[in-house]
Design a protein around this motif. Sequence first.
Motif: not given
Length: 163
Positions: A54-55, A92
């Motif tokens: 996600d990051s 994402r």
Amino acid sequence: MASSSSFDVVSDFDRQELVNAVDQTSREIGTRYDLKDTKTKVELGDNVITINTDSEFTLQAVHTILQTKAAGRKLSLKIFDYGKIESASGGRVQQEIKLQKGISTELGKQISKLIRDEFKKVQASIQGDAVRVSAKSKDDLQQVIQRLKQEDYPVALQFTNYR
């Protein structure tokens, strides 16, 4: 007894150990509190590992886990060639890590030149993605191995077929 001895300089990794390291990484991601809800996926392909998370912050955490697990399984970290971080669907990020295997022609020439320059009684020949080193004395071959271990090449080197 053979009149000459030889060994091969190769760049390879144990595929099963890599499978185990990726599996351990996936399991640790599922149990770690800070990564549990990120829906991070680590997938192993033929010559690539794909990470989807996600990051970029969690991507760095996954890198650290993967490197720790690989090092614990006696895999060199030089087999990982990190690609650029790309945006994926849903905000994402995704990254592909290519797996380096084999010695390039340029690196093979560099290794054989070093051997020719420093060891007069030793012959080196490039054979595909490996370098065959041969000499009459096994002591000379041992010295070549020690010398090559001192160099910092961009790939992990192994010495196989020692006879």
